[in-house]
Scaffold this active site. Structure first.
Site, PDB file in Angstrom:
ATOM      1  N   ASP A  53      78.108 -54.836 -63.487  1.00  0.00           N
ATOM      2  CA  ASP A  53      79.419 -54.913 -64.127  1.00  0.00           C
ATOM      3  C   ASP A  53      80.300 -53.745 -63.690  1.00  0.00           C
ATOM      4  O   ASP A  53      81.493 -53.918 -63.407  1.00  0.00           O
ATOM      5  CB  ASP A  53      79.241 -54.907 -65.645  1.00  0.00           C
ATOM      6  CG  ASP A  53      80.558 -54.864 -66.391  1.00  0.00           C
ATOM      7  OD1 ASP A  53      81.316 -55.839 -66.308  1.00  0.00           O
ATOM      8  OD2 ASP A  53      80.834 -53.849 -67.054  1.00  0.00           O
ATOM      9  N   GLU A 125      76.392 -60.615 -61.943  1.00  0.00           N
ATOM     10  CA  GLU A 125      76.516 -59.156 -62.039  1.00  0.00           C
ATOM     11  C   GLU A 125      75.214 -58.464 -61.654  1.00  0.00           C
ATOM     12  O   GLU A 125      75.221 -57.429 -60.968  1.00  0.00           O
ATOM     13  CB  GLU A 125      76.930 -58.760 -63.457  1.00  0.00           C
ATOM     14  CG  GLU A 125      78.367 -59.105 -63.785  1.00  0.00           C
ATOM     15  CD  GLU A 125      78.760 -58.728 -65.194  1.00  0.00           C
ATOM     16  OE1 GLU A 125      79.966 -58.513 -65.443  1.00  0.00           O
ATOM     17  OE2 GLU A 125      77.866 -58.656 -66.074  1.00  0.00           O
TER      18      GLU A 125
END
Length: 236
Positions: A53, A125
């Site tokens: 992320d 991610e």
């Protein structure tokens, strides 16, 4: 002699085809693709998701910053948020065929809607983090740029979430909030289709269709925003 490729070799080739990175650490790659519900393994992608992320945010923030040199901070934030949200991550996951590679337990094989979007987004991610850990920032940047740069140049990248936009517009015009109603739900549990209507006091209702209630609500909100001239048709 015709030897079949090993499953690990097939997995590495599939991932290399869309990431541009050939994994050497198969345990790291498997970890990035494994949900906590999967049996037979102790590790899962959650820690990698946390790192991915941040890597995605950094790369996309620089991408947006450099591509929109005259844009104010508010517009840059809108563009960034639109490019790193779960919907965009899941969309990229679908584009590259990542969903077929995710390892999950039986209870998650039939999930749909928001849970399915979040699952694909989380694994994307985690995979970004795995590429970063093994290949460094430039390898991660190359992978991200391949799929996010074209999205960053779409005019709607700076557009707000339609439900948020409609709520603020409705409050300004009528002092009331939009009311969403599910008019119809069709299809099997693992692949539903929703028809949702949205009503605003004093205005004609509108409907939208989507694979989740949220998606259908967004479609209905978008219809109102375009119809009432808040958004332009070409920005869809």
């Amino acid at each position: 002699m015709n030897l079949k490729p090993k499953p690990d070799d097939v997995l590495v080739c599939k991932v290399e085809a869309f990431t541009g990175h050939a994994f050497q650490d198969l345990d790291l790659l498997r970890l990035a693709l494994t949900h906590a519900s999967a049996k037979g393994g102790e590790g899962n992608y959650q820690r990698l998701e946390f790192l991915g992320d941040r890597v995605l945010g950094l790369v996309v923030a620089q991408m947006v910053f450099e591509a929109n040199r005259n844009a104010p901070e508010g517009e840059l934030s809108l563009r960034l948020n639109a490019l790193v949200n779960a919907e965009t991550l899941a969309d990229v996951a679908d584009e590259v065929g990542l969903s077929d590679l995710i390892v999950v337990g039986n209870e998650l094989r039939t999930v749909a809607g928001r849970k399915r979007i979040n699952l694909r987004a989380d694994v994307m991610e985690a995979l970004i983090a795995a590429v970063y850990l093994e290949g460094g920032l430039e390898a991660a940047r190359s992978f991200i740029s391949r799929y996010w740069e074209k999205r960053s140049r779409v005019p709607t990248a700076a557009r707000r979430d339609p439900k948020t936009e409609l709520q603020e517009w409705a409050h300004q015009m009528t002092k009331t909030a939009p009311v969403y109603v599910v008019e119809r739900r069709a299809g099997p549990d693992h692949d539903p289709v929703f028809d949702v209507s949205v009503a605003i006091a004093g205005y004609e209702p509108a409907t939208g269709t989507g694979r989740s209630k949220r998606e259908a609500e967004q479609a209905a909100a978008t219809t109102v925003l375009i119809r009432e001239g808040v958004w332009k048709e070409e920005s869809r």
